[in-house]
Write an enzyme that holds these catalytic residues in place. Structure first.
Site, PDB file in Angstrom:
ATOM      1  N   CYS A 191     -27.364  -9.459 -16.495  1.00  0.00           N
ATOM      2  CA  CYS A 191     -26.837  -9.052 -17.804  1.00  0.00           C
ATOM      3  C   CYS A 191     -27.851  -9.411 -18.898  1.00  0.00           C
ATOM      4  O   CYS A 191     -28.378 -10.524 -18.943  1.00  0.00           O
ATOM      5  CB  CYS A 191     -25.509  -9.749 -18.058  1.00  0.00           C
ATOM      6  N   GLY A 247       0.792  -1.219   0.000  1.00  0.00           N
ATOM      7  CA  GLY A 247       0.000   0.000   0.000  1.00  0.00           C
ATOM      8  C   GLY A 247       0.825   1.270   0.000  1.00  0.00           C
ATOM      9  O   GLY A 247       0.293   2.360  -0.176  1.00  0.00           O
ATOM     10  N   CYS A 305     -22.729  -7.090 -19.163  1.00  0.00           N
ATOM     11  CA  CYS A 305     -21.472  -7.286 -18.445  1.00  0.00           C
ATOM     12  C   CYS A 305     -20.425  -6.295 -18.926  1.00  0.00           C
ATOM     13  O   CYS A 305     -20.238  -6.111 -20.128  1.00  0.00           O
ATOM     14  CB  CYS A 305     -20.917  -8.689 -18.715  1.00  0.00           C
ATOM     15  N   CYS A 316     -26.010 -12.318 -21.184  1.00  0.00           N
ATOM     16  CA  CYS A 316     -25.649 -13.647 -20.687  1.00  0.00           C
ATOM     17  C   CYS A 316     -26.389 -14.031 -19.418  1.00  0.00           C
ATOM     18  O   CYS A 316     -26.212 -15.118 -18.887  1.00  0.00           O
ATOM     19  CB  CYS A 316     -24.134 -13.755 -20.476  1.00  0.00           C
ATOM     20  N   CYS A 344     -18.653 -12.337 -20.267  1.00  0.00           N
ATOM     21  CA  CYS A 344     -19.951 -12.383 -20.926  1.00  0.00           C
ATOM     22  C   CYS A 344     -19.912 -13.377 -22.098  1.00  0.00           C
ATOM     23  O   CYS A 344     -20.778 -14.239 -22.244  1.00  0.00           O
ATOM     24  CB  CYS A 344     -20.312 -10.997 -21.426  1.00  0.00           C
TER      25      CYS A 344
END
Lengths: 235, 271, 293
Positions: free
Chosen positions: C244, C35, C269, C247, C275
């Protein structure tokens, strides 16, 4: 009864640095004592240093020589040489002062000004306000003024606010600097009565009273300050 | 009478030891003196005014004792919350900054220096709480609302940015932001400077009440003797970087001893 | 004269070996201090700042001839930024590229984490525009560095407080600040906050490169990544009302696609590979198979 305040060898000289450093001695070798339950009055013509003595006793004026011993927290303490914090503590607990003029704080109501010394000592606001109302009504200050800041009050009205503020606490020593100067006869009588009550409560008072009637009514002892005048000593 | 007894005990225990001790503090800028050989103590609940004209070294001194400026010589020690007296310049950076945002406050003359001008009033007040780990939005907001009320800012301004506030409001917001973590010592640099007289009066009155209610120790720098009279217990007069006179505020103002103090007091405009 | 235009004259993956070493050292340091923003000597790249120069330098430094590279832009393999970076590495490194999340060893991303869970041998490289999460409220770099050093992160909550005060809830939806391994607060680059939970304890190594700002930071595998929040306003990811449209996938990040000028729209998606794989496996959404005009 043992004195609660003893003054001896007290001297005060003003050095005026802005006027070439000239020295103006006002008090030399002042000595007196105050007892609880008695009212002493400083006597003498104006300009004799009465007010200066009161201010030294309150720590407001510096002391050049001498001692001011005051019974504070069970022992005698020299106020003349006390550190600022100690002086504040003595003012909080032991010595009260009613000045000649009210120092107005902007925006603070008359009632709050009167109650403030009690609040500062830890009394809750409501109880302090009750006591303040009692004193103000006793001093005949019209109720409609209580919620207003005293800046616009007349001299007499301001003085009554000032007296109520000075009398609200239960200091064992109380200094009074011409508290009745701008009062009418009725209110002067109220103040005389209030002084008598303080005496009965065992308070030691020291005052300056311009008004002869008031002076005669309250004085147990008169301390003549002309005896502390510098030129007399020199002679 | 029972009330005054209670106060006595509290004051004896808490106030017998100074909160901060300043010893022989000097700051030199090359040959020039910022401030020289300053000594004083301040106790809890006490207000000390440092007065003097511009250039007298009062702000330099304030910065030296608040870790904003390292003194050339001398020591500044502070009683931490655990009671231990620590040399401020011996503190680590992390400790020093923690002190600055929890146990101390600093009120700048220009509120923009002490506020985040682009975040809301509520967040300005809440920042110190979040900095010490408060993580409950509702509680932070409630505390901020309470503090805005105490400095006489309407609760419905809580989501406004200080940019939209008047000078007096900004200054009051800055005060709330500083006091929210219940600091024990607050430094103030001309807090009423640059405000209209009536706005000043309101602020002074407010400060007076807060100082008393919270038992704050305050070191306030001002050139205005009326401000010193109204707020402070003790006063220190400075000139050319040195302390000229130091004592009870009313004694200094009513019976000034030093030539310079007499000049300063006699220069006050009477209204 | 025309020799320098030939791609084969570039060093492998465009950057010279000394530069790659310098960047790898920064990466190693970043991994060691999760970080923490490590400064590095960012180079000029043959693309403008803002096009992923940081990510490209990181990828170039860790890329080997056997790696398989996937590049996505907002989840899509077929948008300009993704295509050009992919082609760039094909040209200067000759590595194999793919659109399949599962097949890739290195995935460079501009602001999405693929829907398919990442694996231990994968590295995700983020393109970062502004690495400093505190900058919004504290513009001074000297001050923000000190704040990181002393873990003074109250300011991050001031930002979230402002969000709730203005919107009634935390309205930050991307670049949502996180605390890494209980120590450094980090800007996860402008990924939707939907992807934040995927960073937590991810088995893949996550590297972040900011070219213009010359910073690299990292989240090593299996590292704690916690999104900042309030007790009474806990962190939440975006939710979508419908699956979606192509899909039928649920619990994935969807993009809005405007279909016509009469308000017609659909949600599909954002991860194109995800997808397409689902459709190939026979999953169908409510608008799949329709002819889009």
């Amino acid at each position: 009864m043992a004195p609660v305040l003893i003054v001896y060898g007290l001297a005060k000289t003003f050095t005026m640095h802005l006027r070439g450093g000239i020295e103006l001695p006002v008090i030399v070798d002042a000595a007196f004592a105050l007892e609880g339950g008695k009212c002493a009055v400083l006597g003498g013509p104006s300009g004799a240093g009465k007010s200066s003595i009161l201010k030294m006793l309150y720590g407001n004026y510096a002391v050049n020589e001498g001692r001011i011993e005051i019974l504070h927290r069970g022992e005698m303490v020299d106020l003349a040489s006390a550190a600022p914090r100690r002086v504040l503590e003595i003012r909080r607990e032991t010595i009260g002062y009613v000045s000649q003029f009210l120092r107005v704080v902007p925006r603070v109501s008359a009632l709050d000004i009167v109650a403030e010394p009690l609040v500062e000592r830890g009394t809750n606001r409501n109880a302090a306000a009750d006591k303040a109302r009692e004193l103000l009504s006793r001093l005949n200050l019209p109720e409609r003024l209580w919620a207003l800041p005293p800046a616009t009050f007349s001299g007499g009205e301001q003085q009554r606010v000032n007296i109520a503020r000075g009398f609200i606490t239960s200091h064992p020593v109380l200094l009074l600097d011409e508290p009745t100067a701008s009062l009418d006869a009725t209110n002067r009588a109220v103040v005389v009565e209030m002084i008598e009550e303080k005496k009965r409560a065992g308070v030691a008072l020291l005052g300056i009273f311009h008004d002869a009637d008031v002076r005669n009514a309250v004085a147990d002892i008169v301390i003549d300050v002309t005896g502390f005048a510098p030129d007399r000593k020199a002679a | 009478m029972t009330v005054s007894v209670r106060i006595d005990q509290a004051s004896v225990e808490a106030t017998d030891l100074p909160l901060m001790s300043v010893r022989s503090v000097s700051k030199f800028y090359g040959q020039r003196i910022g401030c020289a050989d300053v000594d004083f103590d301040i106790w809890p609940g006490e207000v000390l005014a440092i007065v003097g004209e511009s250039g007298s070294g009062k702000t330099t001194l304030l910065n030296c004792i608040s870790t904003r400026l390292t003194p050339t010589a001398g020591t500044v020690s502070y009683r931490m919350r655990d009671g231990e007296m620590r040399d401020l310049y011996g503190l680590g950076e992390a400790e020093r900054r923690l002190l600055l945002r929890t146990d101390w406050g600093f009120v700048h003359q220009n509120p923009a220096d002490g506020l985040r001008m682009t975040v809301s009033a509520g967040a300005n007040v809440g920042e110190r709480l979040m900095a010490v780990g408060d993580r409950h939005y509702g509680k932070i907001r409630a505390t901020a609302t309470d503090w805005l009320g105490r400095v006489e800012i309407d609760a419905d301004r809580i989501d406004d940015q200080p940019r939209a506030f008047s000078g007096g409001m900004r200054q009051r917001l800055q005060i709330a932001r500083n006091l929210v973590t219940a600091p024990r010592l607050v430094f103030m640099d001309e807090p009423t400077g640059g405000l209209d007289v009536s706005v000043q009066a309101r602020l002074l009155d407010l400060l007076r009440g807060l100082v008393h209610d919270l038992g704050l120790a305050v070191i306030i720098v001002t050139h205005d003797l009326a401000v010193a009279r109204l707020l402070s217990h003790r006063m220190m007069v400075m000139k050319d970087g040195r302390v000229i006179e130091h004592g009870l505020t009313d004694r200094l103002l009513d019976d000034p001893q030093a030539p310079y103090t007499q000049l300063l007091v006699s220069s006050i405009l009477q209204v | 004269m025309n020799a320098h235009t030939q791609v084969s004259n570039y060093n492998f993956a465009y950057l010279d070996e000394q530069t790659k070493r310098m960047i790898r050292r920064a990466i190693l340091k970043a991994i060691a201090v999760p970080g923490y923003q490590v400064p590095f000597a960012s180079r000029e790249m043959p693309m403008p700042y803002g096009w992923g120069t940081g990510g490209v330098q990181v990828t170039a430094s860790i890329l080997g001839p056997d790696d398989v590279l996937k590049v996505i832009d907002q989840g899509a393999d077929d948008t300009t930024n993704a295509v050009s970076i992919r082609k760039f590495f094909q040209k200067v490194a000759g590595v194999e590229t793919t659109t399949s999340t599962e097949d890739a060893t290195i995935i460079q991303t501009r602001h999405r984490i693929p829907e398919a869970p990442l694996q231990e041998d994968q590295i995700l490289v983020y393109q970062v525009p502004i690495p400093e999460p505190l900058r919004f409220l504290e513009p001074r770099e000297t001050e923000t560095r000190k704040m990181h050093a002393l873990e003074e992160y109250g300011l991050m909550h001031v930002k979230l407080y402002e969000d709730i005060a203005k919107n009634g809830h935390i309205a930050t939806t991307y670049a949502y600040p996180v605390k890494v391994e209980g120590r450094y607060v980090m800007d996860p680059s402008p990924t939707p906050k939907f992807d934040n939970p995927k960073m937590h304890m991810s088995p893949a190594l996550q590297l972040f490169g900011a070219g213009r700002e010359k910073r690299i930071y990292a989240v090593p595998p299996h590292t704690e990544v916690i999104s900042l929040d309030f007790e009474d306003h806990p962190f939440e990811v975006q939710r979508f009302d419908k699956p979606c449209a192509l899909c039928g996938a649920e619990q994935v990040y969807l993009d809005e696609v405007v279909l016509d000028d009469r308000g017609g729209r659909m949600f599909v998606c954002s991860d194109t590979h995800h997808c397409e794989s689902r459709q190939a496996a026979g999953h169908r959404g409510e608008m799949s198979g329709e002819v889009l005009s």
